[in-house]
Write an enzyme that holds these catalytic residues in place. Sequence first.
Site, short mmCIF file in Angstrom:
data_model
loop_
_atom_site.label_atom_id
_atom_site.label_comp_id
_atom_site.label_asym_id
_atom_site.label_seq_id
_atom_site.Cartn_x
_atom_site.Cartn_y
_atom_site.Cartn_z
N SER A 157 0.87 -1.18 0.00
CA SER A 157 0.00 0.00 0.00
C SER A 157 0.90 1.22 0.00
CB SER A 157 -0.87 -0.03 1.26
OG SER A 157 -1.62 1.15 1.38
N LYS A 164 -1.12 -1.13 -4.45
CA LYS A 164 -2.30 -0.32 -4.09
C LYS A 164 -1.83 1.10 -3.87
CE LYS A 164 -4.70 0.05 0.34
NZ LYS A 164 -5.38 -0.73 1.39
N ASP A 207 -7.19 3.01 -3.18
CA ASP A 207 -7.90 3.06 -1.90
C ASP A 207 -8.18 4.52 -1.55
OD1 ASP A 207 -8.95 2.76 0.64
OD2 ASP A 207 -7.20 1.75 1.51
#
Length: 379
Positions: free
Chosen positions: A135, A161, A188
């Site tokens: 992430s 991500k 996200d």
Amino acid sequence: MRIERVTLREIRLRLKAPFETSFGSISERRILLVEAESQGLTGWGECTAGDGPFYNSETIDGAWIILSRFVIPAVLGKEFESPGDLWPLLEPVRGHEMSKAALENAAWDLTARDKGIPLAALLGGTQKEIACGVSLGIRSRPEELTSAIEAELAAGYQRIKIKIKPGKDLAFIEAVRARFPSVKLMVDANSAYSLDDAGHLKKFDDYGLMMIEQPLAWDDIYEHAKLQAIVETPICLDECIHSLHHAETALELRACRILNIKLGRVGGHAQARKIAEHCRSLGVPVWCGGMLESGIGRAHNIAMSSHPGFVLPGDVSASQRYWAEDIIDPEVTVSPRGTIELPAQPGIGYEVRRTRIEALTVRAETFRIDAAILVSGGR
Ligand code: OSB
Ligand code: MG
């Protein structure tokens, strides 16, 4: 088994680099660790609540109070066969899933150590290694993001991500896609958009994203159902899902096609497994979310991810991505194929570095059975 003593501890750990999401930037984590003891054995849990109530409504200071006054007294000294049996004792406490998970997960580690088996085995996990993604926080310019991604792909991570927010989305997605046309990519938003942005979010359909994670409000499953009817990219819910019931509701309403399970957000291993099993029975893919955990929370995430329902790479990455020095030994490492091997040792499977934890501790409090009896009025 019964827990005779619980110690709460707050440690501070500085992140190697600040992590920016749509709800703010963080440089240092205040981490609440839970140590549960029984007959000379210790189990460890980590509370994933943040410093402020910006990811969800829980905070580390609130969790300390809820654990001290309600969660620990409900569990301390009570006989249980499986840590899953603790959930009914905690159900009268509404919400506060991260506080409940912190203690329940310590009980899972403790029980696995008592049985001399890895936690993953106790949970019914079957995968011997898990697939890892990363992430990446919001960057000021797309070029900074693409060079960070290059390094993560070189390290072997299987999917990327990127965090987004209004004004920091399309240009970044476009730049990443142009540079890495076939990489497994997702975004996200951490609840940064509203249904009025549906037209804008539909443009994301052009970039072959695996999913859009939690675009709309943290507490609104219904509007995600409206959005999923408009966008083709699968929606993955994170913040909205606190229980099996929420997962059932979201899937029945077609508010998402993928779920991210976070141990803290759903109240611990027992509830996480129920959600994973429900999704598996419907053929809905799930993956393990992360909360910038220390090694203890990370080890719990790894054990959870070995369940057969976790079919997509999770946000479980190497200790070294976040910490100069972790609090477990060995640290979590990722293979060049982007996988983490399940540890073979009992419990969470990593040694907890108590001396280092003690040196990092800024406050601690211990609860014993006699004190619990006082709180619950002698019963
Ligand atoms: O939404 O997944 C999230 C970190 C803090 C709060 C929320 C989230 C995240 C991450 C980090 O994405 C994942 C990780 O721990 O690597
Ligand atoms: Mg998320």
